[in-house]
Design a protein around this motif. Sequence first.
Motif, PDB file in Angstrom:
ATOM      1  N   VAL A 118      -9.631 -45.884  43.669  1.00  0.00           N
ATOM      2  CA  VAL A 118      -9.450 -45.830  42.215  1.00  0.00           C
ATOM      3  C   VAL A 118      -7.970 -45.949  41.874  1.00  0.00           C
ATOM      4  CG1 VAL A 118      -9.613 -44.327  40.180  1.00  0.00           C
ATOM      5  CG2 VAL A 118     -11.560 -44.567  41.719  1.00  0.00           C
ATOM      6  N   ARG A 119      -7.132 -45.211  42.596  1.00  0.00           N
ATOM      7  CA  ARG A 119      -5.684 -45.299  42.359  1.00  0.00           C
ATOM      8  C   ARG A 119      -5.189 -46.741  42.522  1.00  0.00           C
ATOM      9  NH1 ARG A 119      -5.925 -40.571  45.708  1.00  0.00           N
ATOM     10  NH2 ARG A 119      -5.443 -38.727  44.474  1.00  0.00           N
ATOM     11  N   ARG A 120      -5.638 -47.396  43.586  1.00  0.00           N
ATOM     12  CA  ARG A 120      -5.212 -48.768  43.861  1.00  0.00           C
ATOM     13  C   ARG A 120      -5.682 -49.708  42.751  1.00  0.00           C
ATOM     14  NH1 ARG A 120      -8.110 -52.287  46.093  1.00  0.00           N
ATOM     15  NH2 ARG A 120      -9.390 -50.866  47.306  1.00  0.00           N
ATOM     16  N   LEU A 121      -6.955 -49.570  42.343  1.00  0.00           N
ATOM     17  CA  LEU A 121      -7.485 -50.422  41.275  1.00  0.00           C
ATOM     18  C   LEU A 121      -6.695 -50.252  39.979  1.00  0.00           C
ATOM     19  CD1 LEU A 121     -11.319 -49.957  41.782  1.00  0.00           C
ATOM     20  CD2 LEU A 121     -10.058 -52.090  42.048  1.00  0.00           C
ATOM     21  N   VAL A 122      -6.426 -49.021  39.615  1.00  0.00           N
ATOM     22  CA  VAL A 122      -5.701 -48.742  38.378  1.00  0.00           C
ATOM     23  C   VAL A 122      -4.275 -49.276  38.463  1.00  0.00           C
ATOM     24  CG1 VAL A 122      -4.759 -46.871  36.942  1.00  0.00           C
ATOM     25  CG2 VAL A 122      -7.150 -46.791  37.708  1.00  0.00           C
ATOM     26  N   HIS A 123      -3.653 -49.151  39.618  1.00  0.00           N
ATOM     27  CA  HIS A 123      -2.278 -49.635  39.800  1.00  0.00           C
ATOM     28  C   HIS A 123      -2.209 -51.165  39.767  1.00  0.00           C
ATOM     29  CE1 HIS A 123       1.814 -49.875  41.233  1.00  0.00           C
ATOM     30  NE2 HIS A 123       1.413 -50.712  42.184  1.00  0.00           N
ATOM     31  N   GLU A 124      -3.215 -51.833  40.355  1.00  0.00           N
ATOM     32  CA  GLU A 124      -3.173 -53.292  40.499  1.00  0.00           C
ATOM     33  C   GLU A 124      -3.711 -54.061  39.302  1.00  0.00           C
ATOM     34  OE1 GLU A 124      -5.312 -54.135  44.097  1.00  0.00           O
ATOM     35  OE2 GLU A 124      -3.759 -53.265  45.379  1.00  0.00           O
ATOM     36  N   ASP A 125      -4.547 -53.464  38.482  1.00  0.00           N
ATOM     37  CA  ASP A 125      -5.199 -54.186  37.386  1.00  0.00           C
ATOM     38  C   ASP A 125      -4.597 -53.766  36.050  1.00  0.00           C
ATOM     39  OD1 ASP A 125      -6.912 -55.328  35.493  1.00  0.00           O
ATOM     40  OD2 ASP A 125      -8.687 -55.016  36.750  1.00  0.00           O
ATOM     41  N   ASP A 126      -3.889 -54.680  35.409  1.00  0.00           N
ATOM     42  CA  ASP A 126      -3.228 -54.355  34.148  1.00  0.00           C
ATOM     43  C   ASP A 126      -4.207 -53.987  33.032  1.00  0.00           C
ATOM     44  OD1 ASP A 126      -0.672 -54.563  35.151  1.00  0.00           O
ATOM     45  OD2 ASP A 126      -0.505 -56.696  34.666  1.00  0.00           O
ATOM     46  N   ARG A 127      -5.472 -54.421  33.157  1.00  0.00           N
ATOM     47  CA  ARG A 127      -6.471 -54.024  32.155  1.00  0.00           C
ATOM     48  C   ARG A 127      -6.737 -52.520  32.216  1.00  0.00           C
ATOM     49  NH1 ARG A 127     -11.073 -57.957  33.995  1.00  0.00           N
ATOM     50  NH2 ARG A 127     -10.176 -57.171  35.923  1.00  0.00           N
ATOM     51  N   LEU A 128      -6.374 -51.891  33.319  1.00  0.00           N
ATOM     52  CA  LEU A 128      -6.572 -50.448  33.477  1.00  0.00           C
ATOM     53  C   LEU A 128      -5.274 -49.669  33.290  1.00  0.00           C
ATOM     54  CD1 LEU A 128      -8.949 -50.564  36.585  1.00  0.00           C
ATOM     55  CD2 LEU A 128      -9.577 -50.333  34.174  1.00  0.00           C
TER      56      LEU A 128
ATOM     57  N   ASP B 292      -2.402 -40.721  33.384  1.00  0.00           N
ATOM     58  CA  ASP B 292      -3.131 -39.491  33.734  1.00  0.00           C
ATOM     59  C   ASP B 292      -4.212 -39.705  34.784  1.00  0.00           C
ATOM     60  OD1 ASP B 292      -4.736 -40.919  32.002  1.00  0.00           O
ATOM     61  OD2 ASP B 292      -5.400 -39.178  30.861  1.00  0.00           O
ATOM     62  N   ILE B 293      -4.038 -40.709  35.658  1.00  0.00           N
ATOM     63  CA  ILE B 293      -5.067 -40.977  36.668  1.00  0.00           C
ATOM     64  C   ILE B 293      -5.254 -39.793  37.613  1.00  0.00           C
ATOM     65  CG2 ILE B 293      -3.526 -42.196  38.274  1.00  0.00           C
ATOM     66  CD1 ILE B 293      -7.268 -42.936  37.555  1.00  0.00           C
ATOM     67  N   GLU B 294      -4.175 -39.137  38.007  1.00  0.00           N
ATOM     68  CA  GLU B 294      -4.303 -38.002  38.930  1.00  0.00           C
ATOM     69  C   GLU B 294      -5.089 -36.859  38.299  1.00  0.00           C
ATOM     70  OE1 GLU B 294      -3.722 -38.145  42.130  1.00  0.00           O
ATOM     71  OE2 GLU B 294      -3.001 -40.194  41.788  1.00  0.00           O
ATOM     72  N   GLU B 295      -4.835 -36.616  37.033  1.00  0.00           N
ATOM     73  CA  GLU B 295      -5.574 -35.560  36.326  1.00  0.00           C
ATOM     74  C   GLU B 295      -7.053 -35.924  36.218  1.00  0.00           C
ATOM     75  OE1 GLU B 295      -5.670 -33.230  32.035  1.00  0.00           O
ATOM     76  OE2 GLU B 295      -4.096 -34.704  32.438  1.00  0.00           O
ATOM     77  N   ARG B 296      -7.344 -37.177  35.900  1.00  0.00           N
ATOM     78  CA  ARG B 296      -8.733 -37.625  35.790  1.00  0.00           C
ATOM     79  C   ARG B 296      -9.464 -37.480  37.130  1.00  0.00           C
ATOM     80  NH1 ARG B 296     -10.337 -41.111  31.537  1.00  0.00           N
ATOM     81  NH2 ARG B 296      -8.757 -41.281  29.946  1.00  0.00           N
ATOM     82  N   ILE B 297      -8.793 -37.853  38.210  1.00  0.00           N
ATOM     83  CA  ILE B 297      -9.413 -37.736  39.531  1.00  0.00           C
ATOM     84  C   ILE B 297      -9.667 -36.267  39.873  1.00  0.00           C
ATOM     85  CG2 ILE B 297      -9.019 -38.027  42.016  1.00  0.00           C
ATOM     86  CD1 ILE B 297      -7.598 -40.696  41.304  1.00  0.00           C
ATOM     87  N   SER B 298      -8.687 -35.421  39.644  1.00  0.00           N
ATOM     88  CA  SER B 298      -8.855 -34.006  40.004  1.00  0.00           C
ATOM     89  C   SER B 298      -9.864 -33.298  39.117  1.00  0.00           C
ATOM     90  CB  SER B 298      -7.514 -33.270  39.981  1.00  0.00           C
ATOM     91  OG  SER B 298      -7.004 -33.212  38.676  1.00  0.00           O
ATOM     92  N   ASN B 299     -10.069 -33.783  37.880  1.00  0.00           N
ATOM     93  CA  ASN B 299     -11.025 -33.152  36.967  1.00  0.00           C
ATOM     94  C   ASN B 299     -12.415 -33.759  37.026  1.00  0.00           C
ATOM     95  OD1 ASN B 299      -9.120 -31.354  36.012  1.00  0.00           O
ATOM     96  ND2 ASN B 299      -8.518 -32.667  34.307  1.00  0.00           N
ATOM     97  N   PHE B 300     -12.616 -34.746  37.875  1.00  0.00           N
ATOM     98  CA  PHE B 300     -13.935 -35.372  38.001  1.00  0.00           C
ATOM     99  C   PHE B 300     -14.879 -34.349  38.623  1.00  0.00           C
ATOM    100  CE2 PHE B 300     -16.759 -38.395  40.501  1.00  0.00           C
ATOM    101  CZ  PHE B 300     -17.546 -38.702  39.418  1.00  0.00           C
ATOM    102  N   ASP B 301     -15.798 -33.810  37.820  1.00  0.00           N
ATOM    103  CA  ASP B 301     -16.608 -32.668  38.237  1.00  0.00           C
ATOM    104  C   ASP B 301     -17.617 -32.970  39.340  1.00  0.00           C
ATOM    105  OD1 ASP B 301     -18.217 -34.188  36.598  1.00  0.00           O
ATOM    106  OD2 ASP B 301     -19.010 -32.503  35.458  1.00  0.00           O
ATOM    107  N   SER B 302     -17.949 -34.212  39.568  1.00  0.00           N
ATOM    108  CA  SER B 302     -18.926 -34.537  40.615  1.00  0.00           C
ATOM    109  C   SER B 302     -18.252 -35.116  41.861  1.00  0.00           C
ATOM    110  CB  SER B 302     -19.951 -35.535  40.082  1.00  0.00           C
ATOM    111  OG  SER B 302     -20.688 -34.961  39.033  1.00  0.00           O
TER     112      SER B 302
END
Length: 144
Positions: A87-97, A103-113
């Motif tokens: 996910v980190r790589r996709l977000v870093h490489e794709d400008d659409r993201l 806040d990608i790190e926060e989103r990853i750490s708060n992903f409840d599942s």
Amino acid sequence: MKPTLHATRLAKLLKRGPLNNLSDDPEWLDLLSSVSSVDFESSAEELGDALIESTLRTYHGCRVVDAGVFHREGLRLNDPNILAEQVRRLVHEDDRLAWLRPDIEERISNFDSRERDTGRLYVCADDRPQLDNIGLLPVLRTPS
């Protein structure tokens, strides 16, 4: 293995509407549990034991960008750390993201599942294409 869902309970389940749900939502387990008198975990284990001597043609239960990855790397058990890195790589490489980057790190750490399926591999016994209603990681949903 004897049936654990009697005809009257199956009829009750069918009254709720179509069961052809290919989404990645475990809600169907709650629905099944509501009409079954047997614990799901023990039923799943019993079914697994009954299938040990059987042959079942299975299909990988998700879509990938490159199906050749299965030939190169084999099927992998779910590892949330590897998925988070992807996910980190996709977000870093794709400008659409790019909107996710701050806040990608926060989103990853708060992903409840995140840990839900650790060490598991899912396949399906349905050979129909699963192009609609396949679950996406909530961390990648676009803003409303």
